[in-house]
Design a protein around this motif. Structure first.
Motif, PDB file in Angstrom:
ATOM      1  N   ALA A  25      42.634  30.705  38.796  1.00 18.29           N
ATOM      2  CA  ALA A  25      42.021  31.818  38.228  1.00 18.29           C
ATOM      3  C   ALA A  25      41.760  33.079  39.099  1.00 18.29           C
ATOM      4  O   ALA A  25      42.088  34.120  39.330  1.00 18.29           O
ATOM      5  N   ARG A  26      41.574  32.343  40.436  1.00 22.03           N
ATOM      6  CA  ARG A  26      41.161  33.133  41.655  1.00 22.03           C
ATOM      7  C   ARG A  26      42.526  34.060  41.964  1.00 22.03           C
ATOM      8  O   ARG A  26      42.518  35.099  42.351  1.00 22.03           O
ATOM      9  N   ALA A  27      43.480  33.300  41.910  1.00 23.96           N
ATOM     10  CA  ALA A  27      45.125  33.912  42.310  1.00 23.96           C
ATOM     11  C   ALA A  27      45.354  34.794  41.101  1.00 23.96           C
ATOM     12  O   ALA A  27      46.013  35.842  41.749  1.00 23.96           O
TER      13      ALA A  27
ATOM     14  N   GLN B 134      35.917  33.235  43.898  1.00 21.32           N
ATOM     15  CA  GLN B 134      36.311  32.530  45.113  1.00 21.32           C
ATOM     16  C   GLN B 134      36.021  30.997  44.981  1.00 21.32           C
ATOM     17  O   GLN B 134      34.739  30.935  44.583  1.00 21.32           O
ATOM     18  N   ARG B 135      36.909  30.060  45.492  1.00 24.07           N
ATOM     19  CA  ARG B 135      36.509  28.550  45.617  1.00 24.07           C
ATOM     20  C   ARG B 135      35.096  28.584  46.576  1.00 24.07           C
ATOM     21  O   ARG B 135      34.036  27.562  46.266  1.00 24.07           O
ATOM     22  N   LYS B 136      34.980  29.386  47.258  1.00 26.44           N
ATOM     23  CA  LYS B 136      34.003  29.154  48.529  1.00 26.44           C
ATOM     24  C   LYS B 136      32.608  29.370  47.874  1.00 26.44           C
ATOM     25  O   LYS B 136      31.689  29.006  48.472  1.00 26.44           O
ATOM     26  N   VAL B 137      32.504  30.441  47.002  1.00 34.47           N
ATOM     27  CA  VAL B 137      31.385  30.636  46.309  1.00 34.47           C
ATOM     28  C   VAL B 137      30.727  29.577  45.364  1.00 34.47           C
ATOM     29  O   VAL B 137      29.737  29.297  45.492  1.00 34.47           O
ATOM     30  N   VAL B 138      31.731  28.857  44.838  1.00 34.67           N
ATOM     31  CA  VAL B 138      31.510  27.478  44.058  1.00 34.67           C
ATOM     32  C   VAL B 138      31.075  26.566  45.267  1.00 34.67           C
ATOM     33  O   VAL B 138      29.871  25.936  44.877  1.00 34.67           O
TER      34      VAL B 138
ATOM     35  N   GLY C 281      34.193  38.711  47.540  1.00 35.37           N
ATOM     36  CA  GLY C 281      35.346  39.711  47.397  1.00 35.37           C
ATOM     37  C   GLY C 281      35.396  40.211  45.769  1.00 35.37           C
ATOM     38  O   GLY C 281      34.278  40.148  45.205  1.00 35.37           O
ATOM     39  N   ALA C 282      36.495  40.555  45.637  1.00 36.55           N
ATOM     40  CA  ALA C 282      36.501  41.361  44.073  1.00 36.55           C
ATOM     41  C   ALA C 282      36.043  40.311  43.254  1.00 36.55           C
ATOM     42  O   ALA C 282      36.389  39.000  43.023  1.00 36.55           O
ATOM     43  N   LYS C 283      35.179  40.948  42.105  1.00 33.79           N
ATOM     44  CA  LYS C 283      34.636  40.283  41.018  1.00 33.79           C
ATOM     45  C   LYS C 283      33.810  38.830  41.441  1.00 33.79           C
ATOM     46  O   LYS C 283      33.075  38.495  40.401  1.00 33.79           O
ATOM     47  N   ASP C 284      33.536  38.585  42.520  1.00 33.01           N
ATOM     48  CA  ASP C 284      32.559  37.394  42.774  1.00 33.01           C
ATOM     49  C   ASP C 284      31.208  37.915  42.497  1.00 33.01           C
ATOM     50  O   ASP C 284      30.404  37.018  41.966  1.00 33.01           O
ATOM     51  N   GLY C 285      30.845  39.142  42.798  1.00 32.84           N
ATOM     52  CA  GLY C 285      29.471  39.495  42.194  1.00 32.84           C
ATOM     53  C   GLY C 285      29.104  39.205  40.808  1.00 32.84           C
ATOM     54  O   GLY C 285      28.231  39.176  40.263  1.00 32.84           O
TER      55      GLY C 285
ATOM     56  N   LEU D  74      37.345  37.668  30.833  1.00 32.76           N
ATOM     57  CA  LEU D  74      37.975  36.164  31.187  1.00 32.76           C
ATOM     58  C   LEU D  74      39.203  36.394  31.567  1.00 32.76           C
ATOM     59  O   LEU D  74      40.062  37.232  31.378  1.00 32.76           O
ATOM     60  N   VAL D  75      39.567  35.582  32.586  1.00 30.83           N
ATOM     61  CA  VAL D  75      41.118  35.591  33.010  1.00 30.83           C
ATOM     62  C   VAL D  75      41.734  34.386  32.410  1.00 30.83           C
ATOM     63  O   VAL D  75      41.412  33.282  32.612  1.00 30.83           O
ATOM     64  N   LEU D  76      43.040  34.590  31.980  1.00 29.56           N
ATOM     65  CA  LEU D  76      43.753  33.664  31.309  1.00 29.56           C
ATOM     66  C   LEU D  76      45.260  33.537  31.692  1.00 29.56           C
ATOM     67  O   LEU D  76      45.653  34.618  32.301  1.00 29.56           O
ATOM     68  N   GLY D  77      45.827  32.627  31.734  1.00 32.06           N
ATOM     69  CA  GLY D  77      47.340  32.360  32.261  1.00 32.06           C
ATOM     70  C   GLY D  77      47.328  31.908  33.603  1.00 32.06           C
ATOM     71  O   GLY D  77      46.610  31.181  34.124  1.00 32.06           O
ATOM     72  N   THR D  78      48.490  32.482  34.319  1.00 33.75           N
ATOM     73  CA  THR D  78      48.905  32.180  35.680  1.00 33.75           C
ATOM     74  C   THR D  78      49.075  33.470  36.615  1.00 33.75           C
ATOM     75  O   THR D  78      49.070  34.440  35.957  1.00 33.75           O
ATOM     76  N   PRO D  79      49.212  33.456  37.852  1.00 33.79           N
ATOM     77  CA  PRO D  79      49.540  34.313  38.434  1.00 33.79           C
ATOM     78  C   PRO D  79      50.492  35.225  38.257  1.00 33.79           C
ATOM     79  O   PRO D  79      50.779  36.567  38.399  1.00 33.79           O
TER      80      PRO D  79
END
Length: 510
Positions: free
Chosen positions: A42-44, A119-123, A187-191, A314-319
């Protein structure tokens, strides 16, 4: 004491019991590789949108009523940071450590579905808060369903605000440094991901489910004691009669009552002394059972919410083939309604308990000494504790008023229907505390009534409950300071081990 079992999240959705294990009992929470893969996918997609300069709500635009403002460059990170700072405006008493931990746990569960895009680092940083015992200070009031509570959690990741750490309240930056953790750069969308979704109402309701389940078992135990003390007519609990009311909760309560009262000489000697009992005595299976069914319904709703992806967009699919969809999954109607319905059930449990305990102190209907003291007049006995129970039951009637039917308009007409689910969950917690004290008072009074039925044998379960209380609270032979007795009984009700000990005497409670 053995360490709680690790909770592994990612191959199947989290359950409310697992949230309680993490939040209340300190169980470690760990994500599976599948969950991390979903989060990174999803982050990609988010990174690809930023790279291409595409317009997508909350990723490359402002939020809410500012969704038409398009961002670029450093503004993505600025928006995420500013979102947390501007949304961290809650007020009122601070949530408990376990409440905040439950919220964080539910937020991580939401991100594990891989539909948010942070981002993974947020989790990883949120997991570190749980693991290292860093608990952000989160004001309880100010949410119409989401936003403010998680914003206060989020600013702690930036090193802003206050946290509870190692038994002290300290600046978040100090706790992070003390644990060797660096403040996050978002980064983008994290907040937006951090403040969105339904972790607050869901986490709080998970804890409420745990408390309600325990109290509903205690209600059966204590209700059976009152039934016995008031010489109830056991025919009302005849299995053939209970079977004609096929609600699951009624069946379970009916079975519990018969098991708790088995072997009672008081009940056996009372057969036929009256045609029927007052409804607060003979309708225990029907009322307690209905409340149990509401608990089961609420649990299903919460587990379904934990399995849901709640973010907007919501983010769906692949990059390489993706969609970013604005929708309303973060609307908390399901959990809000469940919490409201459970608050009604809790008010009913407390209400019928207050009616039973009133009969215990009233010599006109109890057949016992006035106010359960051997020398009434010079002693007031248990007179005023019934007032206390009535006051608490009255407050619970107010708390049973649904929050979900209230509505306000926020964000410049963008958000014009709100669940107020966080308010529903918070008032449910207050109702449970009141109910617990009402049941504690009934426990004291029923046990005191037993003193006037000695030396007759009590039921297998009711006798065990009476003996358990007497280990902490002596019989009441003349007036004394009663508040400590109520506190002692309340603490017994908080202890699941005590309940399990009583249940073991009858082969378990259903």
């Amino acid at each position: 004491m053995s360490l709680p079992e690790k909770v592994l999240l990612g191959d199947s959705p989290l359950t409310w019991r697992q949230v309680v294990a993490v939040a209340r009992h300190g169980a470690p929470l760990e994500l599976t590789q599948a969950a991390w893969a979903r989060i990174e996918n999803a982050r990609a997609i988010v990174d690809r949108i930023v790279e291409r300069g595409e317009r997508a709500y909350g990723i490359s635009t402002g939020l809410g009523a500012l969704s038409e403002v398009v961002l670029s460059g450093e503004q993505f990170a600025m928006l995420s940071r500013n979102t947390l700072l501007s949304h961290a405006c809650g007020v009122g008493p601070v949530l408990s450590i376990e409440q905040t931990r439950a919220i964080i746990c539910c937020a991580i569960a939401n991100y594990s579905h891989g539909r948010s895009g942070l981002q993974r680092k947020v989790v990883e940083a949120l997991l570190a808060l749980l693991e290292r015992g860093i608990t952000p200070r989160v004001p309880s009031q100010g949410s119409v369903g989401y936003l403010t509570h998680m914003a206060h959690v989020g600013i702690a990741l930036l090193g802003v605000g206050e946290v509870e750490w190692r038994g002290r309240v300290v600046p978040a930056a100090e706790a992070l440094a003390g644990e060797g953790l660096a403040p996050l750069r978002l980064g983008a969308k994290d907040g937006l991901c951090l403040v969105n979704g339904l972790p607050c109402m869901t986490g709080l309701t998970c804890l409420a489910l745990d408390d309600a389940e325990r109290l509903l078992h205690w209600a059966d135990v204590i209700g059976a004691m009152s039934f016995e003390a008031l010489r109830g007519q056991i025919a009302a609990f005849d299995p053939a009669i209970i079977a004609l009311k096929p609600h699951p909760g009624v069946q379970r309560v009916g079975a519990n009552l018969l098991a708790l009262l088995a072997g009672s000489e008081v009940v056996a000697a009372s057969r036929g002394i009256r045609t029927q009992d007052a409804l607060s005595i003979r309708s225990i299976p029907q009322v307690h059972g209905a409340c149990r069914d509401q608990l089961a319904h609420a649990a299903r709703q919460v587990d379904a919410e934990l399995a849901a992806a709640n973010d907007n967009p919501l983010v769906l699919g692949t990059p390489d083939d993706y969609r970013v969809v604005s929708q309303a999954n973060p609307h908390g109607e399901s959990v809000a309604m469940a919490a409201d319905l459970l608050a009604i059930a809790v008010a009913e449990i407390g209400g019928i308990a207050e009616r039973r305990l009133d009969r215990l102190v009233n010599p006109l209907v109890s057949g016992l000494p006035a106010f359960l003291v051997s020398q009434p007049g010079v002693n007031s006995g248990m007179m005023i504790v019934q007032y206390v129970a009535a006051a608490l039951a009255g407050e619970n009637r107010q708390l049973a008023q649904p929050a979900v039917v209230d509505n306000f308009v926020t964000s410049g007409l963008q958000e014009d229907h709100l669940s107020l689910g966080t308010s529903a969950a918070l008032k449910l917690g207050r109702a449970l505390e009141n109910c617990q004290r009402i049941l504690a008072i009934e426990y004291l009074l029923a046990a005191q009534a037993f003193e006037f039925h000695r030396p007759s044998a009590f039921g297998s379960g009711t006798g065990a409950a009476w003996e358990t209380l007497r280990e902490r609270v002596p019989a009441y032979d003349q007036d004394r300071w009663l508040a400590p007795d109520i506190d002692a009984a309340t603490e017994l009700l908080r202890d699941r081990a005590v309940l399990e000990g009583i249940a073991a005497r009858i082969g378990g409670l259903q």
